[in-house]
Write a protein that holds these residues in place. Structure first.
Motif, mmCIF file in Angstrom:
data_model
loop_
_atom_site.group_PDB
_atom_site.id
_atom_site.type_symbol
_atom_site.label_atom_id
_atom_site.label_comp_id
_atom_site.label_asym_id
_atom_site.label_seq_id
_atom_site.Cartn_x
_atom_site.Cartn_y
_atom_site.Cartn_z
ATOM 1 N N VAL A 139 0.847 -1.203 0.000
ATOM 2 C CA VAL A 139 0.000 0.000 0.000
ATOM 3 C C VAL A 139 0.877 1.247 0.000
ATOM 4 N N ALA A 140 1.917 1.253 0.854
ATOM 5 C CA ALA A 140 2.797 2.424 0.953
ATOM 6 C C ALA A 140 3.482 2.696 -0.389
ATOM 7 N N VAL A 141 3.919 1.648 -1.080
ATOM 8 C CA VAL A 141 4.574 1.836 -2.387
ATOM 9 C C VAL A 141 3.582 2.427 -3.385
ATOM 10 N N ALA A 142 2.378 1.862 -3.442
ATOM 11 C CA ALA A 142 1.375 2.372 -4.400
ATOM 12 C C ALA A 142 1.059 3.837 -4.109
ATOM 13 N N GLU A 143 0.960 4.182 -2.836
ATOM 14 C CA GLU A 143 0.656 5.574 -2.487
ATOM 15 C C GLU A 143 1.826 6.499 -2.833
ATOM 16 N N ALA A 144 3.048 6.017 -2.611
ATOM 17 C CA ALA A 144 4.222 6.840 -2.949
ATOM 18 C C ALA A 144 4.292 7.062 -4.460
ATOM 19 N N ILE A 145 3.940 6.053 -5.227
ATOM 20 C CA ILE A 145 3.949 6.201 -6.696
ATOM 21 C C ILE A 145 2.941 7.266 -7.108
ATOM 22 N N GLU A 146 1.747 7.190 -6.530
ATOM 23 C CA GLU A 146 0.736 8.178 -6.935
ATOM 24 C C GLU A 146 1.151 9.591 -6.501
ATOM 25 N N ALA A 147 1.670 9.693 -5.263
ATOM 26 C CA ALA A 147 2.032 11.026 -4.763
ATOM 27 C C ALA A 147 3.193 11.627 -5.559
ATOM 28 N N SER A 148 4.126 10.800 -6.015
ATOM 29 C CA SER A 148 5.300 11.383 -6.680
ATOM 30 C C SER A 148 5.126 11.503 -8.193
ATOM 31 N N THR A 149 4.205 10.735 -8.781
ATOM 32 C CA THR A 149 4.087 10.786 -10.253
ATOM 33 C C THR A 149 2.660 11.025 -10.743
ATOM 34 N N GLY A 150 1.687 10.842 -9.872
ATOM 35 C CA GLY A 150 0.285 10.948 -10.307
ATOM 36 C C GLY A 150 -0.224 9.654 -10.936
ATOM 37 N N ILE A 151 0.661 8.648 -11.062
ATOM 38 C CA ILE A 151 0.245 7.383 -11.688
ATOM 39 C C ILE A 151 -0.463 6.513 -10.652
ATOM 40 N N LYS A 152 -1.617 5.993 -11.027
ATOM 41 C CA LYS A 152 -2.326 5.090 -10.123
ATOM 42 C C LYS A 152 -1.864 3.667 -10.402
ATOM 43 N N SER A 153 -1.370 3.012 -9.355
ATOM 44 C CA SER A 153 -0.961 1.614 -9.518
ATOM 45 C C SER A 153 -1.970 0.730 -8.787
ATOM 46 N N GLU A 154 -1.819 -0.569 -8.969
ATOM 47 C CA GLU A 154 -2.727 -1.533 -8.339
ATOM 48 C C GLU A 154 -1.902 -2.590 -7.626
ATOM 49 N N LEU A 155 -2.536 -3.265 -6.671
ATOM 50 C CA LEU A 155 -1.839 -4.299 -5.916
ATOM 51 C C LEU A 155 -2.381 -5.671 -6.269
ATOM 52 N N LYS A 156 -1.447 -6.553 -6.583
ATOM 53 C CA LYS A 156 -1.810 -7.943 -6.827
ATOM 54 C C LYS A 156 -1.414 -8.713 -5.582
ATOM 55 N N TRP A 157 -2.363 -9.460 -5.012
ATOM 56 C CA TRP A 157 -2.070 -10.168 -3.767
ATOM 57 C C TRP A 157 -0.845 -11.057 -3.922
ATOM 58 N N PRO A 158 0.055 -11.097 -2.929
ATOM 59 C CA PRO A 158 -0.066 -10.337 -1.697
ATOM 60 C C PRO A 158 0.473 -8.899 -1.811
ATOM 61 N N ASN A 159 1.495 -8.674 -2.639
ATOM 62 C CA ASN A 159 2.084 -7.326 -2.577
ATOM 63 C C ASN A 159 2.864 -6.931 -3.824
ATOM 64 N N ASP A 160 2.450 -7.437 -4.973
ATOM 65 C CA ASP A 160 3.065 -6.936 -6.217
ATOM 66 C C ASP A 160 2.421 -5.601 -6.546
ATOM 67 N N VAL A 161 3.237 -4.653 -6.984
ATOM 68 C CA VAL A 161 2.688 -3.356 -7.377
ATOM 69 C C VAL A 161 2.733 -3.285 -8.906
ATOM 70 N N LEU A 162 1.585 -3.054 -9.499
ATOM 71 C CA LEU A 162 1.450 -3.123 -10.950
ATOM 72 C C LEU A 162 0.950 -1.802 -11.515
ATOM 73 N N ILE A 163 1.433 -1.491 -12.714
ATOM 74 C CA ILE A 163 0.858 -0.374 -13.475
ATOM 75 C C ILE A 163 0.319 -0.979 -14.763
ATOM 76 N N CYS A 164 -0.964 -0.861 -14.967
ATOM 77 C CA CYS A 164 -1.631 -1.472 -16.131
ATOM 78 C C CYS A 164 -1.197 -2.925 -16.304
ATOM 79 N N GLY A 165 -1.143 -3.661 -15.214
ATOM 80 C CA GLY A 165 -0.823 -5.087 -15.275
ATOM 81 C C GLY A 165 0.661 -5.395 -15.343
ATOM 82 N N ARG A 166 1.513 -4.352 -15.409
ATOM 83 C CA ARG A 166 2.957 -4.596 -15.481
ATOM 84 C C ARG A 166 3.595 -4.312 -14.126
ATOM 85 N N LYS A 167 4.506 -5.206 -13.721
ATOM 86 C CA LYS A 167 5.051 -5.095 -12.365
ATOM 87 C C LYS A 167 6.092 -3.983 -12.265
ATOM 88 N N VAL A 168 5.886 -3.096 -11.294
ATOM 89 C CA VAL A 168 6.835 -1.989 -11.093
ATOM 90 C C VAL A 168 7.538 -2.106 -9.743
#
Ligand code: BTN
Length: 238
Positions: free
Chosen positions: A76-105
């Motif tokens: 959650v913290a990584v996804a929030e940091a991504i949005e706060a620093s770039t405006g990009i909304k990412s998503e979480l794949k259980w348990p904790n992969d951070v994805l942008i449009c399905g691609r792992k970041v």
């Protein structure tokens, strides 16, 4: 948390450096940050490619609350940091992969140190592809620079990440439902048809309906609700 940031150029893995320090009694809040790793590792024995330009960090924690939620809150913290620093909304794949449009970041690796049946410390490792090119070794990977077309300020990103980690670590003691709600809002997994390979090798198939207070995934199928504590998840497209 009293963060003590130690910056290093090149390490085998920030997990190794953090473990050495934790075993020597380091205080919680020690944060190892490296510019590059020669033996970066991910979950399930995977490599984590760690060229210059990425963020590679491990926090030494000595938590008293629900330790199993740490990787969830870190995602959650990584996804929030991504949005706060770039405006990009990412998503979480259980348990904790951070994805942008399905691609792992980004990804999270939590390793525990035990003594007498008690968790003595947790090494919370976080890797984010910031300015490095997306690793070609893994399919469907991306980096923030690749998505944005501009460079990311690594120090600024780290600062926001630490602030978000602090925020959610507080909820680990006070209100774990808040962590679960945050994860649920960012989840790519819930509501999807999934197939999870459990560590035992067994497959669980069904619809991912929830995560519980330990961060376990709840999968619903014809046999009822099934709790999956750890495993490799794939979405099913039928
Ligand atoms: C995963 O998605 O499988 C987890 C990846 C975790 C990578 C980070 S980078 C910093 C820390 N050091 C490592 O060797 N691994 C974690």
């Amino acid at each position: 948390m009293n963060w003590n940031i130690v910056r290093l150029d090149r390490v085998t893995s920030t997990q190794d450096v953090a473990r050495d320090n934790a075993l020597r009694g380091a205080n919680p809040g020690l944060l190892i940050v490296a510019k590059t790793q020669t033996e970066g590792r991910g979950r399930h024995g995977n490599d984590w490619h760690s060229p210059l330009g990425g963020l590679y960090t491990t926090a030494v924690l000595r938590p008293t609350g629900r330790v199993s939620l740490l990787p969830i809150l870190a995602g959650v913290a990584v996804a929030e940091a991504i949005e706060a620093s770039t405006g990009i909304k990412s998503e979480l794949k259980w348990p904790n992969d951070v994805l942008i449009c399905g691609r792992k970041v980004g990804g999270v690796l939590a390793e525990s140190g035990w003594l007498g049946g008690e968790t003595k410390f947790v090494l919370l490792g976080i890797g984010v592809n910031l300015n490095n090119p997306p690793p070609t070794e893994i399919p469907h990977a991306t980096s923030l620079r690749h998505e944005l077309g501009t460079m990311i300020d690594i120090e600024e990103f780290l600062k926001i990440l630490i602030e978000r980690l602090d925020h959610h670590l507080h909820f680990l003691e006070e209100d774990i439902d808040e962590i679960i709600r945050s994860w649920t809002r960012l989840s790519q997994t819930l509501g999807e048809e999934v197939e999870v390979k459990e560590n035992s090798g067994e497959f669980v198939r069904g619809v991912a309906v929830d995560i519980d207070q330990d961060g376990a995934l709840v999968v619903m199928n014809e046999s009822g609700r099934r709790r999956v504590v750890s495993g490799i998840l794939n979405r099913r497209y039928s």
